[in-house]
Design a protein around this motif. Structure first.
Motif, PDB file in Angstrom:
ATOM      1  N   SER A  31       0.843  -1.197   0.000  1.00 51.39           N
ATOM      2  CA  SER A  31       0.000   0.000   0.000  1.00 51.39           C
ATOM      3  C   SER A  31       0.878   1.247   0.000  1.00 51.39           C
ATOM      4  O   SER A  31       2.053   1.204   0.392  1.00 51.39           O
ATOM      5  CB  SER A  31      -0.897   0.014   1.240  1.00 51.39           C
ATOM      6  OG  SER A  31      -0.118   0.216   2.408  1.00 51.39           O
ATOM      7  N   SER A  32       0.294   2.368  -0.392  1.00 51.63           N
ATOM      8  CA  SER A  32       1.070   3.614  -0.388  1.00 51.63           C
ATOM      9  C   SER A  32       1.418   4.026   1.042  1.00 51.63           C
ATOM     10  O   SER A  32       2.512   4.535   1.290  1.00 51.63           O
ATOM     11  CB  SER A  32       0.319   4.726  -1.114  1.00 51.63           C
ATOM     12  OG  SER A  32      -0.915   4.992  -0.484  1.00 51.63           O
ATOM     13  N   ALA A  35       4.317   1.932   2.147  1.00 56.95           N
ATOM     14  CA  ALA A  35       5.501   2.357   1.387  1.00 56.95           C
ATOM     15  C   ALA A  35       6.083   3.639   1.971  1.00 56.95           C
ATOM     16  O   ALA A  35       7.309   3.768   2.127  1.00 56.95           O
ATOM     17  CB  ALA A  35       5.148   2.543  -0.083  1.00 56.95           C
ATOM     18  N   ASP A  59       6.488  -1.062  -5.818  1.00 57.84           N
ATOM     19  CA  ASP A  59       5.567  -2.178  -5.629  1.00 57.84           C
ATOM     20  C   ASP A  59       6.119  -3.425  -6.290  1.00 57.84           C
ATOM     21  O   ASP A  59       7.241  -3.431  -6.789  1.00 57.84           O
ATOM     22  CB  ASP A  59       4.168  -1.821  -6.142  1.00 57.84           C
ATOM     23  CG  ASP A  59       4.082  -1.590  -7.642  1.00 57.84           C
ATOM     24  OD1 ASP A  59       5.021  -1.935  -8.396  1.00 57.84           O
ATOM     25  OD2 ASP A  59       3.041  -1.065  -8.090  1.00 57.84           O
ATOM     26  N   ARG A  65       6.232   3.758  -5.381  1.00 58.86           N
ATOM     27  CA  ARG A  65       5.131   4.019  -4.447  1.00 58.86           C
ATOM     28  C   ARG A  65       5.485   5.160  -3.499  1.00 58.86           C
ATOM     29  O   ARG A  65       4.615   5.888  -3.068  1.00 58.86           O
ATOM     30  CB  ARG A  65       4.805   2.764  -3.631  1.00 58.86           C
ATOM     31  CG  ARG A  65       4.300   1.615  -4.445  1.00 58.86           C
ATOM     32  CD  ARG A  65       2.963   1.885  -5.086  1.00 58.86           C
ATOM     33  NE  ARG A  65       1.927   1.847  -4.056  1.00 58.86           N
ATOM     34  CZ  ARG A  65       0.714   2.354  -4.199  1.00 58.86           C
ATOM     35  NH1 ARG A  65       0.358   2.909  -5.321  1.00 58.86           N
ATOM     36  NH2 ARG A  65      -0.157   2.295  -3.225  1.00 58.86           N
ATOM     37  N   SER A  66       6.780   5.303  -3.152  1.00 62.04           N
ATOM     38  CA  SER A  66       7.182   6.365  -2.235  1.00 62.04           C
ATOM     39  C   SER A  66       8.667   6.659  -2.405  1.00 62.04           C
ATOM     40  O   SER A  66       9.460   5.747  -2.634  1.00 62.04           O
ATOM     41  CB  SER A  66       6.906   5.948  -0.786  1.00 62.04           C
ATOM     42  OG  SER A  66       7.221   7.000   0.102  1.00 62.04           O
ATOM     43  N   GLY A 134       6.988  -5.844  -2.945  1.00 62.84           N
ATOM     44  CA  GLY A 134       7.670  -4.617  -3.311  1.00 62.84           C
ATOM     45  C   GLY A 134       9.138  -4.721  -2.945  1.00 62.84           C
ATOM     46  O   GLY A 134       9.644  -5.810  -2.654  1.00 62.84           O
TER      47      GLY A 134
END
Length: 163
Positions: A31-32, A35, A59, A65-66, A134
């Motif tokens: 998930s964000s 992340a 991911d 994602r971050s 990820g």
């Protein structure tokens, strides 16, 4: 004869429906929010040791994602951290293990030629059970093994959220 024909059609449709269903996959992914937490924990772990780094979390498909770049982290750390994360997610392995394989196994010597790969320490897969969901890549510490230590420290902090 019509009953046999209709029975064959019904059987064929049932078989086709079962086959179509078997083609759908369910995959875990990061998930964000998780992340972002991993990127923050990674940068914090390195900052505590005096290293100004960038952490990138991708991911399972290697998509960003971050990203978090510490104050005073060099501009090259953005690209390096992404490529390490991408390499780790793609290969489903830590980049230090990939580097060792490249150095010791002639069959692996061309892995660094894969577009987007960076075969240096600092990329670590993120696992939920047996699934790679990820990877985190770190760039900027004075050595890939130190980048990896920061990533591992962050993953240890969030291990309960990876179940």
């Amino acid at each position: 004869m019509n009953k046999i024909f209709l029975s064959l059609i019904a059987s064929s449709l049932a078989l086709a429906a079962g086959t179509a269903t078997a083609q759908v996959r369910t995959e875990k992914n990061i998930s964000s929010a998780l992340a972002q937490e991993i990127a923050t924990e990674t940068v914090n772990a390195c900052s505590a040791k005096g290293y100004n780094v960038t952490a990138t979390v991708v991911d399972r498909a290697g998509l960003t994602r971050s990203v978090l770049r510490a104050d005073n982290a060099g501009p090259h750390t953005l690209s390096a951290s992404y490529k390490k994360a991408y390499t780790s997610a793609s290969a489903r392995n830590a980049t230090t293990a990939i580097l060792e394989s490249v150095q010791k196994t002639p069959a692996s010597q061309y892995l660094p030629e894969i577009e987007g790969f960076l075969v240096l320490g600092g990329g670590v897969p993120i696992r939920s059970g047996n699934d790679v969901i990820g990877a985190v890549g770190v760039g900027g510490a004075p050595g890939g093994h130190l980048d990896e230590q920061c990533a591992m420290a962050a993953l240890d902090k969030v291990k309960d959220k990876l179940q």
